[in-house]
Design an enzyme around this catalytic site. Structure first.
Site, PDB file in Angstrom:
ATOM      1  N   LYS A  77       0.585  -1.137   0.205  1.00 55.12           N
ATOM      2  CA  LYS A  77      -0.074   0.156   0.474  1.00 55.12           C
ATOM      3  C   LYS A  77       0.934   1.298  -0.421  1.00 55.12           C
ATOM      4  CE  LYS A  77      -4.575  -1.915   2.532  1.00 55.12           C
ATOM      5  NZ  LYS A  77      -3.777  -2.982   2.380  1.00 55.12           N
ATOM      6  N   GLU A 116      -2.486   6.959   8.014  1.00 59.62           N
ATOM      7  CA  GLU A 116      -3.124   7.986   6.792  1.00 59.62           C
ATOM      8  C   GLU A 116      -4.391   8.100   8.396  1.00 59.62           C
ATOM      9  OE1 GLU A 116      -3.923   6.216   2.982  1.00 59.62           O
ATOM     10  OE2 GLU A 116      -5.633   5.944   4.105  1.00 59.62           O
ATOM     11  N   HIS A 164     -14.337  -3.747   8.964  1.00 59.18           N
ATOM     12  CA  HIS A 164     -13.698  -3.549   8.154  1.00 59.18           C
ATOM     13  C   HIS A 164     -13.876  -4.233   6.946  1.00 59.18           C
ATOM     14  CE1 HIS A 164     -11.639   0.218  10.576  1.00 59.18           C
ATOM     15  NE2 HIS A 164     -11.043  -0.779  11.214  1.00 59.18           N
ATOM     16  N   ARG A 191      -6.695  -8.292  -8.710  1.00 60.52           N
ATOM     17  CA  ARG A 191      -8.093  -9.196  -8.910  1.00 60.52           C
ATOM     18  C   ARG A 191      -9.296  -8.760  -8.847  1.00 60.52           C
ATOM     19  NH1 ARG A 191     -10.993  -9.235  -4.199  1.00 60.52           N
ATOM     20  NH2 ARG A 191      -9.377  -8.658  -2.298  1.00 60.52           N
TER      21      ARG A 191
END
Length: 665
Positions: A116, A200, A235, A296
């Site tokens: 990421k 973040e 999440h 994917r």
């Protein structure tokens, strides 16, 4: 086009790929673990190869064994599905080295988007908006804590590798940061083999909007619209829909262009999803930030298929075989609205803990399979199959399409109401409450919807007791009627030549006992009695599990399924699971010991948060278990002193196993 492909996955996605391949005249090879020897996906393929033990690391994550199976069966390509090895750069490269096509992006694209932090650096160069944060390589805890303070709380800690909500924690205060970081890194290491994280700014009312992209080896790249996946728990997505409500045409085009730019920046080929976090700004418009790219096919791809009328698996196969994209961007047409509900084996009222057990009853509403239609069901299980602790808790995906969002919502509610699953806890009733909630109906969406609406979504009463009890009585009477002869003296309903009759049923609901009586009067009229309440009742069996009842002023149609003492009753207002207690059979049962800390599901002990001799308070975290690829924190059931830890870290524990002995203070 390929003549034979191997599907390196299990469950509904393996069935989905097999169905499309069969339509195209392509033979398929299934792989299966010891736990999946009789699984639906095995029977859906032309051939099958056993690849190891139940744990994914012993089977579905064994790249060498899967490639050996592909070579042995003459498969020309491998479809990785989603999860397991689908985003594994090494596996994609190993396929290429073996001369077997990988039905997915090139290894370089997986590598570029697999981290990421590295992906965000690439996106910044490509001009794609980013959430403010720290994406560096240095993961020293002190540095990360300092970066979190610089960004400003609340922050989000995220595993750099992987996805699916694993290794992700929101942190609201500095004093909670260290524990959340350790938990994230532990879960990331277990799930992806990489403990690296990034930090973040936590967007306070975020929406999760993702764009489906497709690219071919000739350099063409397009998008197929967006999906709103904001309704999440832990999440992980619960409901997904397309198109995203409230998104302007200009913003939709801008997000689509940004997603295509992201794909082109890494030389992407095949199906992929670019995920954005979006937030509403003061003027009602939406600002969006790049979150990650899933290299994917996504679990929620059917909603895109429903609104575009395209088979995305077919596109994957054609692109992997070297063919160009079937359509250009200006040829893509979208119509109507689609919503997908993930039906999972879990207990929403118990913190969404995953559930295991047998699918004693599994009945779907009228639907099509793997095709565009008003109602579609993608499932990799059949009635009688078991949901094990080794894999994801998802049972199936229920997808509906309508001319507009209101029609899609109505169809989804009706389809969920007609779904029958008995044998283990599921989220079906919870999904109906979400679909019927004012927040979802009016598209007041953000990723905290479930948490902020928990008062109307969680801990809601099931089917009213008197209706559920009437269902139990109706089922018993129908069973008895089937055993009766023509002789009135063989009747089992309490018939008397003179006078009435009364029979009792003891029902347990959520740990509480209820005494229910069916009174039959001399004139043949019947009454259901619970405490000092009573209702006139008539019952007529309609065949199978279906019963027609008149209860007081209401006429109801109920479906009732009984397995042992457990009775499941389904009605228009919902469902209920009761236990019809045989008092004689349980006469010798001793009262269970209360206040024990037991495993709520089969799993592995990850950590103990208290030691022998520690005094603990009710609700204090005591242990962490890993089950179905997620960590679950278990808390003290009461105040006490930890006398002894009964397992060690790393031990496997059966459901109901006592983890530690807790003595009174």
């Amino acid at each position: 086009m390929f003549k034979k492909i191997l599907i390196a996955n299990r469950g509904e996605i393996a069935c989905r790929v097999a169905a499309t391949a069969r339509r195209l005249g392509i033979r398929t090879v299934a792989v299966y673990s010891e736990a999946d020897a009789q699984a639906r996906h095995v029977l859906a393929c032309d051939e099958a190869v056993a690849i190891g033990g139940p744990a994914p690391r012993d089977s579905y994550l064994r790249a060498d064994v899967i490639l050996a199976a592909a070579r042995a069966t003459g498969a020309q390509a491998v479809h990785p599905g989603y999860g397991f090895l689908s985003e594994n750069e090494g596996f994609a490269q190993a396929c290429a080295d073996a001369g077997i096509a990988f039905i997915g992006p090139p290894p370089s694209a997986i590598a570029a988007m697999g981290s990421k932090s590295a992906a965000k650096a690439l996106m910044e160069k490509a001009g794609v908006p980013l959430v403010p944060g720290y994406h560096g390589a240095d993961n020293d805890p002190a540095l990360l804590a300092a970066e979190a303070a610089r960004i400003g709380y609340p922050v989000l800690i995220k595993a750099s590798a992987g996805g699916g909500g694993k290794g992700m924690r929101r942190v609201d205060a500095p004093e909670d940061f260290a524990a959340a970081l350790a938990s994230c890194q532990r879960e990331a290491q277990a799930s992806f083999g990489d403990a690296h994280v990034l930090i973040e700014r936590y967007v306070l009312r975020p929406r999760h909007i993702e764009i489906q992209v497709f690219a071919d080896a000739q350099g063409q790249a397009i998008h197929l619209g967006e999906r709103d996946c904001s309704v999440q728990r832990r999440h992980q997505k619960v409901l997904e829909e397309s198109p995203a409500p409230g998104l302007s045409a200009a913003r939709r085009a801008e997000m689509g262009a940004a997603a295509v730019a992201a794909a082109q920046a890494v030389g992407y080929v095949g199906a992929g999803t670019v995920e954005f976090i979006a937030e509403e700004v003061d003027d009602g418009d939406i600002r969006f930030y790049f979150m990650e790219m899933n290299t994917r096919l996504q679990v929620e791809h059917p909603v895109t298929e429903a609104v575009t009328g395209l088979d995305l698996v077919e596109w994957q196969l054609r692109v992997a075989a070297g063919q160009p994209l079937p359509l250009a961007q200006d040829q893509v047409r979208m119509a109507g609205h689609a919503i997908e509900a993930r039906i999972c084996a879990e207990n929403p009222d118990g913190g969404f803990l995953p559930a295991t057990g047998s699918l004693d009853v599994l009945r779907w509403p009228e639907h099509v399979a793997f095709e565009r239609g008003a109602v579609r069901v993608d499932a990799g299980v059949r009635e009688g199959d078991a949901i094990s602790p080794h894999y994801d808790s998802m049972i199936a995906k229920l997808i509906v399409w309508g001319d507009n969002r209101a029609q899609a919502l109505a169809r989804l509610d009706a389809a969920l109401q007609a779904t029958r699953i008995v044998g283990l806890a599921t989220n079906v009733a919870f999904l109906r409450r979400v679909v019927n909630s004012n927040a979802f109906a009016t598209a007041d969406l953000d990723t905290a919807l479930i948490e902020r609406e928990r008062a109307v979504l969680l801990d809601q009463p099931p089917l009213p007791l008197h209706i559920a009890a009437a269902g139990v009585v109706a089922h018993s009477l129908a069973e008895e009627a089937a055993l009766e002869g023509a002789d009135p003296f063989s009747r089992r309903d309490g018939w008397r030549l003179h006078g009435g009759a009364r029979r009792h049923v003891d029902l347990e609901v959520d740990g509480q006992m209820h005494s229910v009586a069916l009174a039959r009067h001399h004139d043949g009229q019947c009454e259901l009695q619970i405490g000092d309440q009573h209702w006139p009742i008539t019952v007529r069996a309609l065949g199978g599990a279906l019963h027609d009842l008149t209860l007081g002023e209401r006429r109801l149609r109920l479906e009732v399924f009984k397995h042992g003492e457990r009775v499941a009753v389904f009605g228009p207002e919902g469902s209920a699971v009761l236990r019809e207690v045989d008092a004689i059979a349980h006469a010798g049962d001793a009262a269970g010991e209360g206040g024990r800390l037991t495993a709520p599901m089969p799993g592995k002990v990850v950590a103990f948060l208290a030691a022998a001799g520690d005094s603990v308070a009710k609700g204090q975290p005591l242990a962490v278990m890993e089950a179905m690829k997620m960590e679950h924190t278990l808390t003290a059931p009461r105040d006490g002193v930890v006398a002894e830890l009964l397992y060690g870290v790393g031990d496997q524990v059966a459901e109901g196993g006592e983890l530690l002995r807790l003595e009174p203070v």
